[in-house]
Design an enzyme around this catalytic site. Sequence first.
Site, short mmCIF file in Angstrom:
data_model
loop_
_atom_site.label_atom_id
_atom_site.label_comp_id
_atom_site.label_asym_id
_atom_site.label_seq_id
_atom_site.Cartn_x
_atom_site.Cartn_y
_atom_site.Cartn_z
N THR A 1 -10.97 32.10 21.79
CA THR A 1 -12.21 32.68 22.33
C THR A 1 -12.62 34.00 21.66
O THR A 1 -13.77 34.39 21.72
CB THR A 1 -12.09 32.93 23.85
OG1 THR A 1 -10.94 33.76 24.08
CG2 THR A 1 -11.97 31.65 24.63
N ASP A 2 -11.64 34.68 21.02
CA ASP A 2 -11.95 36.02 20.47
C ASP A 2 -13.11 36.01 19.48
O ASP A 2 -13.96 36.89 19.50
CB ASP A 2 -10.71 36.62 19.78
CG ASP A 2 -9.64 37.04 20.78
OD1 ASP A 2 -9.89 36.97 21.99
OD2 ASP A 2 -8.55 37.44 20.33
N THR B 1 -5.81 30.19 22.14
CA THR B 1 -4.98 30.06 23.35
C THR B 1 -4.87 28.61 23.79
O THR B 1 -3.86 28.19 24.36
CB THR B 1 -5.59 30.93 24.48
OG1 THR B 1 -5.57 32.28 24.05
CG2 THR B 1 -4.81 30.81 25.77
N SER C 1 -7.51 33.34 16.97
CA SER C 1 -8.82 33.45 16.30
C SER C 1 -9.13 34.88 15.86
O SER C 1 -10.12 35.11 15.17
CB SER C 1 -9.94 32.87 17.16
OG SER C 1 -10.33 33.76 18.16
N1 ASP Z 1 -6.48 35.57 21.22
C1 ASP Z 1 -6.92 34.24 21.57
C2 ASP Z 1 -7.69 33.69 20.38
O1 ASP Z 1 -8.80 34.05 20.19
C3 ASP Z 1 -7.75 34.25 22.79
C4 ASP Z 1 -8.21 32.90 23.28
O2 ASP Z 1 -8.15 31.89 22.61
O3 ASP Z 1 -8.69 32.83 24.42
O4 ASP Z 1 -7.16 32.92 19.63
#
Ligand code: ASP
Length: 327
Positions: free
Chosen positions: A89-90, A12, A56
Amino acid sequence: MKKLLMITTGGTIAMKRDVQSRTIVPAASGQQLIDSVPEIRDYAALELSEFSNIDSSEMTPELMFELSCLIRRQIQRADIDAVIITHGTDTLEETAYMIDLLVNSPKPIVLTAAMRGFDEVGTDVPSNLLAAVKAACADNCRNVGVVVVMNDEIHAAREVRKTYTSNLATLQSSGYGPLGIVDQDNVIIYRKSLTREFIPAEKIETRVLLLKIAAGDNGALIGYAIDSGVKGMVVEGLGRGNLPTPAAEQVLTAIAKNIPVVLTSRCFKGRVLGVYGGTGGGKKLHNAGIIYGGDLSGQKARIKLMVMLGLTSEMTEIKHIFERRMY
Ligand code: ASP
């Protein structure tokens, strides 16, 4: 002035709004990320390496290993003081932990991410990026292992988890607390994670499955895993590390076939230990050869087993190294 290597992988933190689909998608380049926070120039010079630009959820253990090898090489450069990795974050906690296991360097290695996209209202991209730069420049972030900096908190790679689907304070080290904080220009480290370790593997085994147990589990998925030719498995069991009897029986079958099985708990905090008797009790499973995963989450135990299997396929050695800092 310090020189940092910034490796971008996506997430993100590098996403922008797509008006047509009303979603956010990978869009910002590494240079755009750096240019969006001019304050960075007051702290460090950045060299950019664009590794990928993916959500991710698409990150794989193979890519994590490739990234770890890249960091292993680059961190040895005399002109590089620290490495920053931007990530989604995933699966950030898994990538951070694999790097932590595979890279042995006193230099700071800092991962950062964001919950709101590059061009979203109230984005946390600039604040997280700048905090990561400050942590990477701080001498007290040397020799603490791989850390994750987000929301002005510094977390140990081994301990941190994504806990909230949408909240900016999603990263927590439940049961431990952060290692420290970034407070304006002060980077404070309160404690170190003393159970972290280095595993000098030159390859990983990716055929390792993570299986979550629920009430009444009949062991069918464990049986499937055995039949699929899996090289190791992590069973996220109940409470202190117990399994319903049919699932426990399948675990014994796996061990008899020389497949290492690591036991973790679906509880958020605490360690697994053989306290309970009975056919699916942790004690009986451990006596039969199951490996205790200690306080590791299922997803982190899976990463560690992949790395361990890159080092050895000898069951007693795997068990010994897996449990050595925890039992
Ligand atoms: N879906 C995103 C990822 O993991 C979530 C994030 O980055 O906060 O790439």
